[in-house]
Design a protein around this motif. Structure first.
Motif, PDB file in Angstrom:
ATOM      1  N   LYS A  40      37.497  40.185  27.610  1.00 58.79           N
ATOM      2  CA  LYS A  40      36.844  40.041  28.909  1.00 58.79           C
ATOM      3  C   LYS A  40      37.551  38.976  29.736  1.00 58.79           C
ATOM      4  CE  LYS A  40      32.468  39.021  31.077  1.00 58.79           C
ATOM      5  NZ  LYS A  40      31.277  38.237  30.997  1.00 58.79           N
ATOM      6  N   GLU A  41      37.857  37.842  29.095  1.00 59.43           N
ATOM      7  CA  GLU A  41      38.550  36.753  29.788  1.00 59.43           C
ATOM      8  C   GLU A  41      39.938  37.187  30.241  1.00 59.43           C
ATOM      9  OE1 GLU A  41      40.253  32.367  28.690  1.00 59.43           O
ATOM     10  OE2 GLU A  41      38.338  32.957  27.810  1.00 59.43           O
ATOM     11  N   GLU A  44      39.591  39.446  33.258  1.00 60.05           N
ATOM     12  CA  GLU A  44      39.296  38.653  34.458  1.00 60.05           C
ATOM     13  C   GLU A  44      40.551  37.927  34.933  1.00 60.05           C
ATOM     14  OE1 GLU A  44      36.121  36.184  33.109  1.00 60.05           O
ATOM     15  OE2 GLU A  44      34.632  37.791  33.253  1.00 60.05           O
ATOM     16  N   ARG A  47      42.883  40.397  36.655  1.00 57.16           N
ATOM     17  CA  ARG A  47      42.392  40.745  37.999  1.00 57.16           C
ATOM     18  C   ARG A  47      42.661  39.610  38.986  1.00 57.16           C
ATOM     19  NH1 ARG A  47      38.668  43.204  34.825  1.00 57.16           N
ATOM     20  NH2 ARG A  47      37.180  41.494  34.830  1.00 57.16           N
TER      21      ARG A  47
END
Length: 141
Positions: A40-41, A44, A47
């Motif tokens: 997830k990190e 992120e 992005r």
């Protein structure tokens, strides 16, 4: 006495096996949670880097447009502004380059990188790398 020893041994073996299985499940679940959090990190981060790279590219294009407008002006202040804008373009290009390579390194580390062939104008690339004061000559075909 032998039957009781066998029952106690089986009970202890079952309890020990149950404890070991519970510890294994907890460790596996913790590892899975950590991996999910890391992915997830990383997502992120990718992005964010992609957004920064896009904003730098847009700012660089705007600066190039301003430079094109200033090229015809023959004023000392305008010449200084052009010089500053050129430096700004270099800094924005460097930021884009670092963002692009950060994305590349993250994909390499995750094992998700795939190479892609790209068309490249070698003459334009060498001219850009060598700078405006240098002369790049094309090789005869």
């Amino acid at each position: 006495a032998i039957v009781i020893s066998i029952l106690v041994g089986n009970a202890l073996g079952y309890a020990l096996e149950h404890t070991l299985r519970s510890v294994f499940r907890e460790q596996y679940a913790r590892r899975a949670d950590q991996e999910l959090a890391m992915r997830k990190e990383v997502g992120e981060n990718l992005r964010l880097v992609h957004t920064i790279k896009g904003k730098c590219g847009t700012a660089n294009s705007l600066a190039a447009g301003i430079l094109a407008c200033f090229q015809r002006v023959r004023d000392e202040h305008a010449a200084h502004a052009v010089q500053l804008m050129r430096r700004m373009c270099v800094v924005l290009e460097e930021a884009e380059w670092w963002c692009e390579h950060r994305q590349l390194f993250v994909h390499l580390e995750l094992g998700t990188y795939t190479s892609k062939r790209a068309v490249c104008n070698v003459y334009a690339l060498l001219t850009k790398l060598a700078g405006p004061e240098s002369h790049v000559h094309e090789c005869p075909a």
